[in-house]
Design a protein around this motif. Structure first.
Motif, PDB file in Angstrom:
ATOM      1  N   TRP A  40      -3.310 -27.682 -10.985  1.00  0.00           N
ATOM      2  CA  TRP A  40      -4.431 -26.903 -10.448  1.00  0.00           C
ATOM      3  C   TRP A  40      -3.953 -25.828  -9.490  1.00  0.00           C
ATOM      4  O   TRP A  40      -4.601 -24.774  -9.347  1.00  0.00           O
ATOM      5  CB  TRP A  40      -5.425 -27.825  -9.731  1.00  0.00           C
ATOM      6  N   ASP A  41      -2.811 -26.090  -8.837  1.00  0.00           N
ATOM      7  CA  ASP A  41      -2.284 -25.178  -7.825  1.00  0.00           C
ATOM      8  C   ASP A  41      -1.171 -24.305  -8.398  1.00  0.00           C
ATOM      9  O   ASP A  41      -0.200 -23.979  -7.709  1.00  0.00           O
ATOM     10  CB  ASP A  41      -1.771 -25.982  -6.631  1.00  0.00           C
ATOM     11  N   SER A  42      -1.305 -23.925  -9.669  1.00  0.00           N
ATOM     12  CA  SER A  42      -0.322 -23.077 -10.349  1.00  0.00           C
ATOM     13  C   SER A  42      -1.014 -21.831 -10.869  1.00  0.00           C
ATOM     14  O   SER A  42      -2.244 -21.752 -10.888  1.00  0.00           O
ATOM     15  CB  SER A  42       0.295 -23.848 -11.522  1.00  0.00           C
ATOM     16  N   ASP A  49      -5.021 -21.598 -11.678  1.00  0.00           N
ATOM     17  CA  ASP A  49      -5.917 -20.618 -11.071  1.00  0.00           C
ATOM     18  C   ASP A  49      -6.644 -19.805 -12.138  1.00  0.00           C
ATOM     19  O   ASP A  49      -7.843 -19.533 -12.010  1.00  0.00           O
ATOM     20  CB  ASP A  49      -5.121 -19.686 -10.158  1.00  0.00           C
ATOM     21  N   TYR A  99     -15.160 -23.975  -8.314  1.00  0.00           N
ATOM     22  CA  TYR A  99     -13.746 -23.795  -7.973  1.00  0.00           C
ATOM     23  C   TYR A  99     -13.603 -23.871  -6.457  1.00  0.00           C
ATOM     24  O   TYR A  99     -13.404 -22.870  -5.775  1.00  0.00           O
ATOM     25  CB  TYR A  99     -13.254 -22.460  -8.521  1.00  0.00           C
ATOM     26  N   ARG A 105      -6.959 -32.605  -1.878  1.00  0.00           N
ATOM     27  CA  ARG A 105      -6.712 -31.168  -1.802  1.00  0.00           C
ATOM     28  C   ARG A 105      -7.342 -30.433  -2.988  1.00  0.00           C
ATOM     29  O   ARG A 105      -7.778 -29.298  -2.861  1.00  0.00           O
ATOM     30  CB  ARG A 105      -5.210 -30.884  -1.747  1.00  0.00           C
ATOM     31  N   SER A 106      -7.407 -31.099  -4.149  1.00  0.00           N
ATOM     32  CA  SER A 106      -7.854 -30.403  -5.361  1.00  0.00           C
ATOM     33  C   SER A 106      -9.361 -30.491  -5.605  1.00  0.00           C
ATOM     34  O   SER A 106      -9.907 -29.687  -6.367  1.00  0.00           O
ATOM     35  CB  SER A 106      -7.121 -30.966  -6.585  1.00  0.00           C
ATOM     36  N   ASP A 129      -2.399 -33.994  -5.616  1.00  0.00           N
ATOM     37  CA  ASP A 129      -2.458 -33.202  -4.391  1.00  0.00           C
ATOM     38  C   ASP A 129      -1.250 -32.292  -4.234  1.00  0.00           C
ATOM     39  O   ASP A 129      -1.387 -31.115  -3.883  1.00  0.00           O
ATOM     40  CB  ASP A 129      -2.561 -34.138  -3.177  1.00  0.00           C
ATOM     41  N   ASN A 130      -0.101 -32.832  -4.511  1.00  0.00           N
ATOM     42  CA  ASN A 130       1.140 -32.064  -4.323  1.00  0.00           C
ATOM     43  C   ASN A 130       1.820 -31.832  -5.670  1.00  0.00           C
ATOM     44  O   ASN A 130       2.209 -32.781  -6.350  1.00  0.00           O
ATOM     45  CB  ASN A 130       2.089 -32.805  -3.381  1.00  0.00           C
ATOM     46  N   THR A 163     -11.491 -25.823  -3.531  1.00  0.00           N
ATOM     47  CA  THR A 163     -10.329 -26.646  -3.195  1.00  0.00           C
ATOM     48  C   THR A 163     -10.010 -26.477  -1.723  1.00  0.00           C
ATOM     49  O   THR A 163     -10.719 -25.763  -0.996  1.00  0.00           O
ATOM     50  CB  THR A 163      -9.103 -26.229  -4.029  1.00  0.00           C
ATOM     51  N   ASN A 193      -7.808 -24.771  -0.605  1.00  0.00           N
ATOM     52  CA  ASN A 193      -7.374 -23.380  -0.409  1.00  0.00           C
ATOM     53  C   ASN A 193      -8.455 -22.342  -0.709  1.00  0.00           C
ATOM     54  O   ASN A 193      -8.235 -21.151  -0.483  1.00  0.00           O
ATOM     55  CB  ASN A 193      -6.167 -23.075  -1.309  1.00  0.00           C
ATOM     56  N   ARG A 194      -9.612 -22.786  -1.207  1.00  0.00           N
ATOM     57  CA  ARG A 194     -10.571 -21.818  -1.732  1.00  0.00           C
ATOM     58  C   ARG A 194     -12.001 -22.316  -1.535  1.00  0.00           C
ATOM     59  O   ARG A 194     -12.303 -23.472  -1.807  1.00  0.00           O
ATOM     60  CB  ARG A 194     -10.299 -21.596  -3.230  1.00  0.00           C
TER      61      ARG A 194
END
Length: 535
Positions: free
Chosen positions: A324-326, A330, A387, A376-377, A319-320, A389, A391-392
């Motif tokens: 995946w959040d890089s 992306d 895709y 989160r992911s 999650d943190n 998440t 954020n998306r």
């Protein structure tokens, strides 16, 4: 029954009569349930050994039919349940690999029972590996044509699922000539990080590559659709009302990323990315070089967990601080999901074009990858190719694709609720279903529903009813799937009550003769199938 007397006393009589009638109907239905249970207790061995495998795919509120004229003052039609049509899926192996109808007499009795229950139609899986079994372009529709005639004679509608994948249980492989090609060139199949190939469908990376004796899979699929249309044209619009085009494993638009449960629990692991066959790696390499980062095209994420592991067992899905959040994450996830969307667009466009001049609606199926949705992911969705998440929104583009091709979307999992999921899975089928519904409403994409499993618990039917009614109403609901458990005393009375509630019947007792006929058909189903096995 007095219905024409004027005044308050007449109203009391009407209310009393309706109350008595309601109680009488409840008693008759309870007796029906008892008789079904008794039927199973006395015939249990036959049921267990019969091998029946029916599929219930969609349910609309339609009246229970009766050959007797309606009682004066009664309605011949029930109140509908928001106009939902209900279909029931036939067995996956309703047609054998020899192109004959499996247990034809038992299926005929089952169709009659469904008709008496007020079911609108059935769903029939049509397998590429059976119809085009021996060689490319050589089609044998005989078994499916015979079964379609049986369905038509039963007075039921038909929704056909064109299956361009294989099945492990029951065993239904891809066409023999395709398997021979795959034995020589396994890169036509998806591969995981360990190089294991998934042989139940072709890799989407070869959609437009001439790997099938000089033709591309898309060309072969299109010719299959054209042959189906030509062979079944007389049934379109009258009996056949819808066609679902297979988009991947189990007919769903996804990668074959989830193949096993976690080894120490019954919770689904995060799955694995399926980007390691030669053709997928070539596409990844091209994309990475085009973006100026060639090292990103050497393979999938090195720090992703394996099939049965949980998100935090490695770095990618954490999650943190997870990869995946890089920027690399992306890039990879955007490419991986875009390849799936391109594949879906090709096949939906193919089907939409093929059936554009017919009176059938075209559907495609989307899975509910609800495990780990509360992280989160959303790892189960990412490995499947969505895709999506924290954020998306990964389903906006999916809805746009269905809208662009004027296709309806099938969503399974209408029976699933959050409170009945293992807490450790951080699952939320209700949230993901609502997310997909929001984007479908935005793009005016119609949704059809399915359940995930045969439900033996009341909460499953309650959740289905909640998910197909009111503001969430769907046009078509498909109950999956009639099999060994379907006519069991743990399931069949509950299913009958479910259909009864959907139908919202407002008929008098004289209009309800079919409970005896339904039990008779169910019994005939068991006995005829047992005789065939003995023969």
């Amino acid at each position: 029954m007095e219905i024409s007397v004027i005044g308050s006393s007449s109203q009391a009589k009407i209310c009393t009569s309706r109350s008595v009638l309601s109680s009488y109907r409840e008693i008759r239905f309870c007796n029906f349930q008892k008789r079904v249970s008794l039927l199973h207790n006395t015939k249990s061995a036959r049921w267990r050994n019969s091998g029946l495998s029916f599929t219930l795919n969609a349910v609309r509120s339609s009246p229970v039919r009766s050959d007797r004229p309606p009682h004066r003052g009664s309605s011949s039609k029930p109140k509908s349940f928001d106009g939902v049509r209900v279909f029931v899926g036939l067995p996956l192996d309703a047609v054998s690999d020899c192109n004959t109808v499996n247990h034809a007499r038992a299926i005929a009795a089952g169709l009659r029972a469904l008709k008496l229950l007020g079911i609108d139609g059935v769903e029939l899986p049509v397998w590429w590996g059976i119809v085009e079994k021996k060689s490319m372009g050589e089609y044998d529709w005989s078994g499916y044509l015979l079964l379609t005639e049986m369905i038509q004679n039963a007075g039921l509608k038909l929704h056909v699922s064109l299956c361009f994948h294989g099945s492990k249980q029951p065993k239904i492989p891809l066409p023999e000539w395709v398997s021979r090609i795959g034995d020589l060139e396994p890169s036509i199949y998806h591969a995981d990080r360990s190089g294991n190939h998934y042989r139940e469908c072709l890799s989407l990376a070869v959609d437009e590559v001439p790997v099938l004796n000089g033709k591309t899979p898309v060309q072969v699929y299109q010719e299959f659709c054209e042959s189906f249309k030509s062979s079944f044209s007389n049934f379109f619009g009258s009996t056949i009302t819808g066609v679902t085009v297979g988009l991947g494993p189990d007919g769903e638009l996804r990668y074959p990323c989830h193949r096993q449960l976690a080894s120490h629990t019954n919770i689904l692991g995060v799955g694995e990315f399926q980007c390691y066959d030669k053709n997928m790696l070539n596409l990844l390499k091209e994309k990475a070089e085009a973006t100026g980062n060639p090292l990103w095209g050497l393979g999938g994420p090195h720090d992703a967990p394996s099939y049965d592991q949980f998100p935090n067992s490695n770095n990618f899905f954490k999650d943190n601080g997870g990869s995946w959040d890089s920027p690399y994450g992306d890039f990879f996830l955007s490419w991986y999901s875009s390849e799936l969307l391109s594949h879906g667009d090709r096949l939906l466009s193919l089907a939409s074009t093929s059936f554009s001049n017919t009176r059938v609606t075209v559907h495609g199926k989307i899975p509910l990858m609800h495990s780990w949705y509360k992280t989160r992911s959303h790892p189960s969705e990412l490995t499947a190719g969505f895709y999506n998440t924290v954020n998306r929104d990964g389903y906006e583009a999916v809805a746009e694709m269905f809208a662009r091709n004027s296709c309806k979307m099938i969503l399974a999992g209408m029976d699933l609720s959050d409170k009945h999921q293992p807490q450790e899975s951080l699952s939320s089928p209700e949230s993901i279903l609502e997310q997909i519904r929001i984007v479908c409403r935005k793009h005016r994409v119609e949704i059809s529903g399915q359940n995930s499993v045969v439900s033996k618990a009341p909460h499953g039917f309650e959740q289905i009813k909640k998910n197909i009614s009111g503001e969430s109403a769907v046009d078509l609901f498909t109950y999956q799937r009639m099999g060994a458990d379907f006519f069991s005393p743990e399931h069949f009375p509950s299913f009958t009550q479910f259909v009864r509630n959907l139908n919202q019947l407002e008929m008098f007792s004289d209009d309800l003769p079919e409970e005896e006929e339904v039990v008779e058909s169910v019994l005939l189903n068991s006995e005829s199938n047992t005789r065939m096995q003995a023969a």
